[in-house]
Scaffold this motif. Structure first.
Motif, PDB file in Angstrom:
ATOM      1  N   ARG A 117      41.884  47.541  33.607  1.00 51.27           N
ATOM      2  CA  ARG A 117      42.238  46.503  32.637  1.00 51.27           C
ATOM      3  C   ARG A 117      41.029  45.719  32.162  1.00 51.27           C
ATOM      4  N   GLU A 167      45.553  49.491  36.535  1.00 48.95           N
ATOM      5  CA  GLU A 167      46.946  49.890  36.332  1.00 48.95           C
ATOM      6  C   GLU A 167      47.082  51.306  36.861  1.00 48.95           C
ATOM      7  N   TYR A 211      54.154  52.448  36.403  1.00 50.17           N
ATOM      8  CA  TYR A 211      52.841  51.940  36.761  1.00 50.17           C
ATOM      9  C   TYR A 211      52.982  50.640  37.538  1.00 50.17           C
ATOM     10  N   LEU A 217      50.284  47.376  39.375  1.00 47.51           N
ATOM     11  CA  LEU A 217      48.953  46.792  39.386  1.00 47.51           C
ATOM     12  C   LEU A 217      48.264  47.088  40.717  1.00 47.51           C
TER      13      LEU A 217
END
Length: 219
Positions: A14, A40, A47, A49
């Protein structure tokens, strides 16, 4: 991905420019010098984190040798790092060159300091804070008039946006290490590194102010 044409798990950073989908090996290679990026992780059409501390990545943050593995490295240990993006539990590969006792030149806490991290312990570091984090904290405290508690809550929220209460409590360590870091910065800025005697003189580290009345100088 050229290294893995059909990976079962894909990673997308990210914080990297382009947010390209990467396989495990490419993700690790591209983050050797950027260990505090948020990921991700795509698996089975869903998905979640994650960080570079995911077990599937087998990522190791190496101390010394420009971030490359030490030829004399010993077993890695888990260290919780605090940076601008929150807290990151990472495996650390320590440099094994020379003696690594806490009072020796290549002690583990010294390795962290050389790489830009301030450890919370000198004997067996398990928590470390980046100097970049302390510099931003100083601006938040001075310009934003925030409290140390508010700064810590922001770090918790960055680490676990939905469940910040699950983050390991490092608030006490944060306050103690931040004060120690600021003391070192003041000694360096005041000239105490080159003239240690100034540290023992009252006002010896104070910066000269041209606006204040100085008898015999500007008065």
């Amino acid at each position: 991905c050229e290294k893995d044409p059909s990976p079962s798990v894909l990673y997308r950073c990210r914080d990297c420019h382009g947010r390209k989908m990467l396989c495990r090996q490419c993700c690790v290679t591209s983050h050797i010098h950027n260990p505090f990026h948020r990921l991700e992780i795509w698996h089975g059409g869903l998905y979640r984190l994650g960080t570079m501390g995911e077990r599937d990545l087998d990522f190791v943050l190496h101390m010394g040798h420009g971030g490359k593995p030490c030829p004399n490295a010993t077993a890695s240990t888990l260290v919780i790092f605090a940076d601008l993006n929150g807290l990151f539990p990472l495996q650390v590969g320590w440099c094994g060159c020379g003696e690594t006792a806490s009072d020796k030149e290549n002690a583990r806490w010294r390795q962290l300091v050389r790489m830009g991290y301030v450890p919370a312990s000198f004997s067996s570091p398990q928590t470390a804070f980046s100097t970049n984090l302390f510099e931003r904290m100083h601006l938040e405290l001075m310009e934003g008039h925030a409290s140390m508690k508010s700064v810590w809550e922001v770090l918790r929220r960055l680490t676990q946006p939905n469940f910040p209460e699950l983050v390991d409590n490092r608030y006490v360590e944060l306050m103690r290490v931040y004060r120690w870091h600021r003391d070192l910065v003041w000694i360096l800025e005041g000239g105490g590194f080159h003239e240690p005697c100034l540290c023992k003189v009252p006002g010896g580290l104070a910066l000269f102010c041209t606006c204040c009345p100085q008898p015999g100088i500007n008065v």
